[in-house]
Design a protein around this motif. Structure first.
Motif, PDB file in Angstrom:
ATOM      1  N   VAL A   1       0.838  -1.203   0.000  1.00  0.00           N
ATOM      2  CA  VAL A   1       0.000   0.000   0.000  1.00  0.00           C
ATOM      3  C   VAL A   1       0.871   1.250   0.000  1.00  0.00           C
ATOM      4  N   GLY A   2       1.943   1.234   0.832  1.00  0.00           N
ATOM      5  CA  GLY A   2       2.834   2.388   0.861  1.00  0.00           C
ATOM      6  C   GLY A   2       3.470   2.642  -0.490  1.00  0.00           C
ATOM      7  N   ARG A   3       3.963   1.556  -1.122  1.00  0.00           N
ATOM      8  CA  ARG A   3       4.580   1.700  -2.437  1.00  0.00           C
ATOM      9  C   ARG A   3       3.563   2.151  -3.478  1.00  0.00           C
ATOM     10  N   TYR A   4       2.355   1.601  -3.416  1.00  0.00           N
ATOM     11  CA  TYR A   4       1.317   1.962  -4.380  1.00  0.00           C
ATOM     12  C   TYR A   4       0.928   3.430  -4.240  1.00  0.00           C
ATOM     13  N   VAL A   5       0.746   3.882  -2.984  1.00  0.00           N
ATOM     14  CA  VAL A   5       0.382   5.282  -2.757  1.00  0.00           C
ATOM     15  C   VAL A   5       1.489   6.207  -3.238  1.00  0.00           C
ATOM     16  N   SER A   6       2.758   5.831  -2.942  1.00  0.00           N
ATOM     17  CA  SER A   6       3.883   6.656  -3.380  1.00  0.00           C
ATOM     18  C   SER A   6       3.931   6.752  -4.904  1.00  0.00           C
ATOM     19  N   GLU A   7       3.723   5.596  -5.573  1.00  0.00           N
ATOM     20  CA  GLU A   7       3.739   5.599  -7.031  1.00  0.00           C
ATOM     21  C   GLU A   7       2.598   6.442  -7.594  1.00  0.00           C
ATOM     22  N   ARG A   8       1.431   6.330  -6.979  1.00  0.00           N
ATOM     23  CA  ARG A   8       0.287   7.119  -7.448  1.00  0.00           C
ATOM     24  C   ARG A   8       0.529   8.611  -7.256  1.00  0.00           C
ATOM     25  N   LEU A   9       1.127   8.965  -6.106  1.00  0.00           N
ATOM     26  CA  LEU A   9       1.421  10.375  -5.852  1.00  0.00           C
ATOM     27  C   LEU A   9       2.412  10.907  -6.887  1.00  0.00           C
ATOM     28  N   ASN A  10       3.461  10.129  -7.159  1.00  0.00           N
ATOM     29  CA  ASN A  10       4.441  10.551  -8.153  1.00  0.00           C
ATOM     30  C   ASN A  10       3.794  10.711  -9.521  1.00  0.00           C
ATOM     31  N   SER A  11       2.929   9.758  -9.862  1.00  0.00           N
ATOM     32  CA  SER A  11       2.250   9.814 -11.150  1.00  0.00           C
ATOM     33  C   SER A  11       1.371  11.058 -11.261  1.00  0.00           C
ATOM     34  N   GLN A  12       0.628  11.348 -10.188  1.00  0.00           N
ATOM     35  CA  GLN A  12      -0.247  12.513 -10.216  1.00  0.00           C
ATOM     36  C   GLN A  12       0.550  13.812 -10.240  1.00  0.00           C
ATOM     37  N   GLN A  13       1.672  13.824  -9.510  1.00  0.00           N
ATOM     38  CA  GLN A  13       2.501  15.021  -9.529  1.00  0.00           C
ATOM     39  C   GLN A  13       3.048  15.277 -10.922  1.00  0.00           C
ATOM     40  N   GLN A  14       3.469  14.205 -11.604  1.00  0.00           N
ATOM     41  CA  GLN A  14       3.947  14.358 -12.976  1.00  0.00           C
ATOM     42  C   GLN A  14       2.830  14.857 -13.887  1.00  0.00           C
ATOM     43  N   ARG A  15       1.644  14.337 -13.670  1.00  0.00           N
ATOM     44  CA  ARG A  15       0.525  14.764 -14.502  1.00  0.00           C
ATOM     45  C   ARG A  15       0.190  16.231 -14.260  1.00  0.00           C
ATOM     46  N   ILE A  16       0.242  16.639 -12.987  1.00  0.00           N
ATOM     47  CA  ILE A  16      -0.020  18.040 -12.666  1.00  0.00           C
ATOM     48  C   ILE A  16       1.032  18.932 -13.308  1.00  0.00           C
ATOM     49  N   ALA A  17       2.297  18.478 -13.251  1.00  0.00           N
ATOM     50  CA  ALA A  17       3.369  19.261 -13.875  1.00  0.00           C
ATOM     51  C   ALA A  17       3.141  19.397 -15.373  1.00  0.00           C
ATOM     52  N   GLN A  18       2.721  18.311 -16.021  1.00  0.00           N
ATOM     53  CA  GLN A  18       2.442  18.366 -17.451  1.00  0.00           C
ATOM     54  C   GLN A  18       1.294  19.314 -17.746  1.00  0.00           C
ATOM     55  N   LEU A  19       0.248  19.246 -16.918  1.00  0.00           N
ATOM     56  CA  LEU A  19      -0.887  20.140 -17.114  1.00  0.00           C
ATOM     57  C   LEU A  19      -0.476  21.593 -16.906  1.00  0.00           C
ATOM     58  N   ALA A  20       0.430  21.803 -15.919  1.00  0.00           N
ATOM     59  CA  ALA A  20       0.884  23.175 -15.650  1.00  0.00           C
ATOM     60  C   ALA A  20       1.573  23.764 -16.869  1.00  0.00           C
ATOM     61  N   THR A  21       2.319  22.947 -17.609  1.00  0.00           N
ATOM     62  CA  THR A  21       2.982  23.445 -18.817  1.00  0.00           C
ATOM     63  C   THR A  21       1.999  23.648 -19.963  1.00  0.00           C
ATOM     64  N   LEU A  22       0.902  22.899 -19.944  1.00  0.00           N
ATOM     65  CA  LEU A  22      -0.084  23.002 -21.025  1.00  0.00           C
ATOM     66  C   LEU A  22      -1.090  24.123 -20.806  1.00  0.00           C
ATOM     67  N   ILE A  23      -1.283  24.542 -19.557  1.00  0.00           N
ATOM     68  CA  ILE A  23      -2.344  25.518 -19.245  1.00  0.00           C
ATOM     69  C   ILE A  23      -2.169  26.826 -20.021  1.00  0.00           C
ATOM     70  N   PRO A  24      -0.944  27.432 -20.068  1.00  0.00           N
ATOM     71  CA  PRO A  24      -0.827  28.703 -20.817  1.00  0.00           C
ATOM     72  C   PRO A  24      -1.234  28.563 -22.283  1.00  0.00           C
ATOM     73  N   SER A  25      -0.764  27.515 -22.953  1.00  0.00           N
ATOM     74  CA  SER A  25      -1.106  27.354 -24.369  1.00  0.00           C
ATOM     75  C   SER A  25      -2.592  27.087 -24.542  1.00  0.00           C
ATOM     76  N   ILE A  26      -3.147  26.281 -23.612  1.00  0.00           N
ATOM     77  CA  ILE A  26      -4.598  26.013 -23.690  1.00  0.00           C
ATOM     78  C   ILE A  26      -5.379  27.296 -23.480  1.00  0.00           C
TER      79      ILE A  26
END
Length: 411
Positions: A296-321
């Motif tokens: 569970v700890g590893r799964y939560v950590s992986e999910r958090l990392n995945s979501q953080q990466q997704r948020i970072a990607q969205l942050a770069t896309l927001i100005p162009s969008i």
């Protein structure tokens, strides 16, 4: 017989001894059931009985003795072979010869005992009990239960001072994982003819507080291993089979299973093995929980990392969008601005045409046009007269024509 021919009791008994000795000079194998068996002074004293197969009532009785020298040989062999001592209630095949003593009377003297006969009878009795348990549908009931995942509350049935119970407690308390258990002892007789009643009584005491326990352990160790017959009874097997908690047996023997072992949830060889089983069960659950925690700890950590990466990607896309959306909306505004004058002009033109139509329609209803065509309007008190019956003689009315008005008096 005249008194001159009288015999003393001793003389008479000697005649009986001689008659028996002459009539029964050989040794005989005899089948019988022991109604009593006791050891005294190194000798074994038995009471033999035969019962009617249908009514189960005694049809024959006799006393038998096995002298010390013979008893010291046949007893160990019998116990090793059958797994139990000679006791009341079992059937035996004895080799005997007749003996009549002037002072002690008649008895059969035992010179040998065939344990295979007793084994056969025991096997028949065991098979009959097993058959009856299966017919009742209770033989496999215990195996339908599950030892709880967190089995820590243990009810133990054992002799109070039994070495096996001590071994069990030490194994539980000193387990290498530091696991904690609660052990409550329900003392019982674990050897001899009182086993059945004593163990059933202990089960009844546990049943009164059944919600306080997870499993029951029946333990026997440190005593004689020969007498296991008390665990081969129908009543005890029925109680164990239908008990609502899993029953673990560790009665300290390597021979064939007793009926108690057969109907219990789990059979182990020794009390120590019973303790090890419970410790291993709880440790296995602990390991699974630790593994689950890690997962569970590893799964939560992986999910958090995945979501953080997704948020970072969205942050770069927001100005162009945002820029694209703004451009789209600006273009729509420009289109609306270009279309608005034309739409307003068209709307004004439609309204002007509707106004002209309404004007023409209103002109068609102008009373002056009707008067110019030769019509007139008669008024009384400023209201048009539509029905002459509403006028009375003497009423003044006004009549309008194209060129003016005139008044009249109703006659």
């Amino acid at each position: 017989m005249k008194s001159d021919n009288k015999l003393t009791l001793l003389e008479l008994n000697r005649l009986v001894r001689e008659a028996i000795s002459d009539a029964l000079p050989d040794e005989y194998w005899v089948e019988a059931e022991l109604s009593e068996c006791r050891e005294h002074g190194g000798h074994c004293y038995m009471e033999l009985i035969e019962k009617d197969n249908r009514s189960n009532t005694p049809v024959a009785r006799a006393s038998a003795k096995c002298w010390r020298q013979t008893w010291q040989m046949v007893r160990p062999y019998f116990e090793r072979t059958t797994g139990q001592p000679l006791r009341a209630g079992i059937k035996v095949l004895l080799k005997v010869y007749a003996q009549y003593h002037e002072a002690y009377g008649f008895s059969w003297i035992v010179t040998d005992i065939d344990p295979t006969y007793t084994l056969g009878d025991m096997a028949r009795r065991r098979q009959e009990i097993i058959r009856q348990l299966k017919e009742e549908g209770v033989f496999d009931l215990q195996r339908e239960l599950r030892i709880p995942l967190f089995a820590q509350r243990i009810a133990v049935i054992s002799a109070l001072a039994a070495a096996g119970y001590g071994d069990f407690c030490r194994q539980i308390e000193e387990n290498p994982y530091g696991l904690r258990f609660t052990v409550n002892l329900f003392p019982a007789i674990m050897q001899g003819e009182q086993v059945e009643a004593s163990v059933i009584a202990a089960l009844n005491r546990i049943y009164e507080a059944v919600g306080n326990y997870d499993v029951v352990c029946i333990l026997r160790g440190g005593g004689a291993t020969a007498d296991l017959s008390g665990f081969d009874t129908l009543a005890l097997a029925e109680n164990i089979a239908q008990f609502p908690l899993p029953v673990i047996t560790g009665i300290g023997h390597d021979r064939d299973e007793t009926i108690l072992d057969m109907v219990s949830h789990t059979r182990v060889k020794t009390p120590t093995a019973a303790a090890a089983l419970l410790v291993d069960n709880l440790h296995r659950i602990l390991v699974q929980l630790e593994q689950a925690e890690t997962f569970v700890g590893r799964y939560v950590s992986e999910r958090l990392n995945s979501q953080q990466q997704r948020i970072a990607q969205l942050a770069t896309l927001i100005p162009s969008i945002a820029q694209r959306k703004l451009t789209e909306h600006r273009h729509r505004v420009e289109l609306l601005q270009n279309r608005l004058p034309v739409a307003i002009e068209r709307q004004l033109t439609e309204l002007h045409h509707r106004l002209e139509r309404f004007t023409l329609q209103l002109q068609g209803f102008d009373p002056q046009l009707l008067l110019a065509r030769g019509y007139s309007i008669t008024l009384k008190d400023g209201r048009a007269v539509r029905d002459p019956s509403v006028l009375k003689p003497g009423d003044e009315v006004e009549t309008r024509v194209e060129k003016g008005t005139f008044k009249s008096i109703v006659q």
